[in-house]
Write a protein that holds these residues in place. Sequence first.
Motif, mmCIF file in Angstrom:
data_model
loop_
_atom_site.group_PDB
_atom_site.id
_atom_site.type_symbol
_atom_site.label_atom_id
_atom_site.label_comp_id
_atom_site.label_asym_id
_atom_site.label_seq_id
_atom_site.Cartn_x
_atom_site.Cartn_y
_atom_site.Cartn_z
ATOM 1 N N ASP A 50 51.021 45.062 48.614
ATOM 2 C CA ASP A 50 49.502 45.370 47.977
ATOM 3 C C ASP A 50 49.189 43.006 48.051
ATOM 4 O OD1 ASP A 50 46.968 44.638 47.029
ATOM 5 O OD2 ASP A 50 47.333 46.695 46.495
ATOM 6 N N LEU A 52 47.259 42.161 46.616
ATOM 7 C CA LEU A 52 46.228 41.868 44.915
ATOM 8 C C LEU A 52 46.554 42.232 43.895
ATOM 9 C CD1 LEU A 52 42.703 43.702 46.283
ATOM 10 C CD2 LEU A 52 42.981 41.295 45.901
ATOM 11 N N TYR A 53 47.378 43.142 44.425
ATOM 12 C CA TYR A 53 48.184 43.365 43.040
ATOM 13 C C TYR A 53 50.317 43.200 42.796
ATOM 14 C CZ TYR A 53 44.106 45.789 41.452
ATOM 15 O OH TYR A 53 42.744 46.408 41.055
ATOM 16 N N ASP A 55 52.025 45.643 44.207
ATOM 17 C CA ASP A 55 52.648 46.716 44.077
ATOM 18 C C ASP A 55 53.149 47.434 45.481
ATOM 19 O OD1 ASP A 55 51.254 47.044 41.787
ATOM 20 O OD2 ASP A 55 49.869 49.036 42.735
ATOM 21 N N ARG A 67 42.136 51.706 42.167
ATOM 22 C CA ARG A 67 42.483 50.186 41.458
ATOM 23 C C ARG A 67 41.825 49.877 42.602
ATOM 24 N NH1 ARG A 67 47.970 48.103 39.077
ATOM 25 N NH2 ARG A 67 48.261 48.597 42.102
ATOM 26 N N TYR A 69 39.956 46.923 43.810
ATOM 27 C CA TYR A 69 39.691 45.822 43.175
ATOM 28 C C TYR A 69 39.566 45.435 41.968
ATOM 29 C CZ TYR A 69 37.535 47.165 47.316
ATOM 30 O OH TYR A 69 36.514 47.786 48.791
ATOM 31 N N PRO A 70 40.886 44.142 41.543
ATOM 32 C CA PRO A 70 41.154 43.523 40.287
ATOM 33 C C PRO A 70 40.191 43.458 39.354
ATOM 34 C CG PRO A 70 42.213 42.216 41.946
ATOM 35 C CD PRO A 70 40.993 42.815 42.642
#
Length: 142
Positions: A50, A52-53, A55, A67, A69-70
Amino acid sequence: MALGFVETPEAVASVSDPTEGGWDMFAPNPPSTDALVLATATTADGDRIDALYGDRVARDRPPSDARAYPTARWRKLLTLLADDPDPDRVDPLLAHFCERAAGFADDEDGPIRSVTLSAVDVDVYRGETRVDELGTRSCSGS
């Protein structure tokens, strides 16, 4: 106020008029789809991350991750792009995701090969999922 140094404000009759409230989010026609934008990076070893994160992306990962979007700004940017995937805006974002994902990848994974931005729509009544690819970019170091 109790000591008399400041005046007591006048009483408020009502904060809002209940008849002015709207329930259109819930009735009579609530939204029939739930949407999410995913940024998935693929490593040289074929693992998916991912962007964005950082993961690991499971093959059976549900599209409605709580979760998603940050921050609210990320949500706004990505949902606007999902509605209007303008290449002049998507391409620089994909370049950013290449760099962002490279920071998440382990040395064992190898470099980030590519990043894909996808819009996922889920029909809340039938459970059907539609995935539209907004763009893919090859990352340097592949």
